[in-house]
Design a protein around this motif. Sequence first.
Motif, short mmCIF file in Angstrom:
data_model
loop_
_atom_site.label_atom_id
_atom_site.label_comp_id
_atom_site.label_asym_id
_atom_site.label_seq_id
_atom_site.Cartn_x
_atom_site.Cartn_y
_atom_site.Cartn_z
N THR A 139 0.83 -1.21 0.00
CA THR A 139 0.00 0.00 0.00
C THR A 139 0.87 1.26 0.00
OG1 THR A 139 -1.73 -1.19 1.19
CG2 THR A 139 -1.86 1.21 1.20
N GLU A 140 1.93 1.26 0.80
CA GLU A 140 2.80 2.44 0.83
C GLU A 140 3.45 2.67 -0.53
OE1 GLU A 140 4.15 2.76 5.49
OE2 GLU A 140 5.32 1.44 4.19
N LEU A 141 3.90 1.61 -1.18
CA LEU A 141 4.50 1.78 -2.50
C LEU A 141 3.45 2.20 -3.53
CD1 LEU A 141 7.17 -1.06 -2.81
CD2 LEU A 141 7.32 1.19 -1.75
N ALA A 142 2.22 1.72 -3.36
CA ALA A 142 1.13 2.14 -4.25
C ALA A 142 0.87 3.64 -4.12
CB ALA A 142 -0.13 1.35 -3.96
N LEU A 143 0.97 4.16 -2.90
CA LEU A 143 0.81 5.61 -2.71
C LEU A 143 1.93 6.37 -3.41
CD1 LEU A 143 -0.31 5.68 1.03
CD2 LEU A 143 -1.73 6.11 -0.97
N LEU A 144 3.13 5.82 -3.36
CA LEU A 144 4.24 6.44 -4.11
C LEU A 144 3.94 6.41 -5.61
CD1 LEU A 144 7.37 4.86 -2.34
CD2 LEU A 144 6.37 7.12 -1.94
N ALA A 145 3.22 5.39 -6.03
CA ALA A 145 2.95 5.20 -7.46
C ALA A 145 1.74 5.97 -7.95
CB ALA A 145 2.77 3.71 -7.76
N GLY A 146 1.07 6.72 -7.06
CA GLY A 146 -0.01 7.58 -7.53
C GLY A 146 -1.38 7.27 -6.98
N ALA A 147 -1.51 6.27 -6.12
CA ALA A 147 -2.82 5.99 -5.53
C ALA A 147 -3.27 7.16 -4.67
CB ALA A 147 -2.77 4.71 -4.70
N ASP A 148 -4.57 7.43 -4.69
CA ASP A 148 -5.13 8.58 -3.97
C ASP A 148 -5.88 8.18 -2.70
OD1 ASP A 148 -4.66 10.52 -6.27
OD2 ASP A 148 -5.98 9.05 -7.24
N ARG A 149 -6.22 6.91 -2.59
CA ARG A 149 -7.18 6.48 -1.59
C ARG A 149 -6.80 5.09 -1.09
NH1 ARG A 149 -12.30 3.80 -2.00
NH2 ARG A 149 -14.00 4.71 -0.76
N VAL A 150 -7.11 4.82 0.18
CA VAL A 150 -6.79 3.52 0.78
C VAL A 150 -8.02 2.95 1.48
CG1 VAL A 150 -5.48 2.35 2.59
CG2 VAL A 150 -4.33 3.97 1.07
N GLU A 151 -8.38 1.74 1.11
CA GLU A 151 -9.38 0.99 1.86
C GLU A 151 -8.67 -0.01 2.74
OE1 GLU A 151 -13.16 1.10 -1.27
OE2 GLU A 151 -12.20 -0.82 -0.80
N GLY A 152 -9.11 -0.11 3.98
CA GLY A 152 -8.48 -1.05 4.90
C GLY A 152 -9.29 -1.18 6.16
N THR A 153 -8.73 -1.87 7.15
CA THR A 153 -9.43 -2.12 8.40
C THR A 153 -8.52 -1.81 9.58
OG1 THR A 153 -8.73 -4.44 8.45
CG2 THR A 153 -10.83 -3.95 7.39
N LEU A 154 -9.13 -1.73 10.74
CA LEU A 154 -8.38 -1.58 11.98
C LEU A 154 -7.86 -2.95 12.40
CD1 LEU A 154 -10.90 0.70 13.94
CD2 LEU A 154 -8.92 1.43 12.59
N LEU A 155 -6.56 -3.02 12.65
CA LEU A 155 -5.92 -4.25 13.13
C LEU A 155 -5.94 -5.36 12.09
CD1 LEU A 155 -7.18 -4.31 16.83
CD2 LEU A 155 -5.05 -3.36 15.92
N SER A 156 -6.16 -4.99 10.82
CA SER A 156 -5.98 -5.93 9.70
C SER A 156 -7.00 -7.05 9.65
CB SER A 156 -4.56 -6.54 9.74
OG SER A 156 -4.22 -7.10 8.49
N ASN A 157 -8.19 -6.83 10.21
CA ASN A 157 -9.21 -7.86 10.10
C ASN A 157 -9.71 -7.95 8.65
OD1 ASN A 157 -10.97 -9.86 11.05
ND2 ASN A 157 -12.64 -8.38 11.14
N GLY A 158 -10.15 -9.11 8.26
CA GLY A 158 -10.66 -9.29 6.90
C GLY A 158 -10.47 -10.73 6.46
#
Length: 553
Positions: free
Chosen positions: A255-274
């Motif tokens: 995700t961090e590298l995707a932000l470097l690559a131009g991503a504008d938005r992040v979907e995720g969860t607290l404590l990595s549940n999923g």
Amino acid sequence: MKHIPSGKYQPYPKIDLPNRQWPDNTITKAPIWCSVDLRDGNQALINPMNMEKKLELFTLLLKLGFKEIEVGFPSASKVEFDFLRKLVDDNLIPDDVTIQVLVQAREHLIAKTFEALQGVKKATVHLYNSTSIAQRKIVFGKSQEEIIELALEGVDLVKKYEAQHDGKIFLEYSPESFTGTELEFAAKISNAVTARWGISAERPVIINLPATVEMATPNIYADQIEWMSRHLDNREHILISTHTHNDRGTSIAATELALLAGADRVEGTLLSNGERTGNVDIITLALNMTTQGVDSGLDFSDVNEVVEVVERVTELPTHPRHPYVGDLVYTAFSGSHQDAINKGLAYQQAKEQPFWEVPYLPIDPADVGRTYESIIRINSQSGKGGVAYILEQNYGYQLPKSMHPEIGRAVQMLSDVEGRELTSEEIYGVFKAEYFELDQHIKFIDFSSTTKNKVATCTLTYEYNGKEITSEGTGNGPIDACKDALMKEYKNEFSIKSYSEHSCGDKSSAKAVAYIELKTAEKFSCFGVGRDNDITIATVKALFCALNRTYSN
């Protein structure tokens, strides 16, 4: 591991991306955050959340500062539908928050979704269908064109019901299993969706590019994001969103590298549940940014509360070494680590600049609502610096550095015997036993002194060999005079090697604490500790303590 047949697993192909830009970029601002805790998290639980738990988690997400929250899949189950209606009917959605709903491209599901959305002022409808090679071949048996047609049917249905909705509707489209999809096809279907939607400055679209399954190293995902950013039509009206899973254990990095690559938005969860290994953990992502001086826009100043709520509503435990929030992440057992942390904290308190630079602690625990008391913990592998830190932070004893090995050995002996971590109370118990509750072959009773013309005169009373003795002495100070008085009948030779003192406790009830190190004729050295309202008496007590520790055995 047994032999794996040749060809069973194959390396992920390289991305043809000449002049990639992301390796030279830096994250300088936070992305748009979207919590999907109420969707993936609920689907992935052994015991799904009920209405009360969903409301508690939604309230927490608002408190943390999320402005986009996916509230579920209202067409999938009654509790999902009822939860969204509860939010609307009870006016629980703030005006500055956009809720998001997930739906597949089927008319009865989309109709049910818009029924649940009635009265919502602004919402994102998240439309998805799987596009990967494996899904097309194995699950659906459909061609690329048939998959595109399925996505466009979904867009047309959303537009149909949008026209009847009294509120703002945003479109999000996910080519699900993006990481298993040919990039050319992912771009083709995404561009077809945005064109059918009628993308413009007034009708922006979120294109979510999920690592539904994490299939390669994070740099590959970054290449995919940058490639898509170059090949999406009307890029200026598109928000590229990420939704990474943790199948390879690198969702944070991806995700961090995707932000470097131009991503504008992040979907995720607290404590990595999923599902399966979980979604990317937004807490870790946000606090990683904090350590780099970037304001995440989210409030994790009380991570203990976040963990407590999430664990209760999900019924899932948090690993004690989970980044930033685990029970042990601000804890040092290693002696060298303990010593470095102790010195770093002292240095941090003494300097004027706020810049945080404490060894082994990338973030100030206080910034996330944790306390320093838990930083140093003691077991048989711990060092002398950690013991000294506990005694100073919890009990006010500022031991001289040369005394650290002595008390460290005593504590380690107990830890070896017990075979476990020691509590701070047990450590203090060792300290008291060593310096305040030891057997006395010579017992201090009383001391008084006067100084005139830089010469100290004293009267010392003590008990030795079962006899009370009062003796007078002189010297260049009270302690030198005390030694002179003592040695008139005491026969054990010693010299004073070091001395230090400090106050301990609140100003109104502060005690003086003194430390004396004695050296014997056999070159053996030993510390004594004394405590009293009067610093001179505390020093004499420290002298007697050292004598008893030196010669009692």
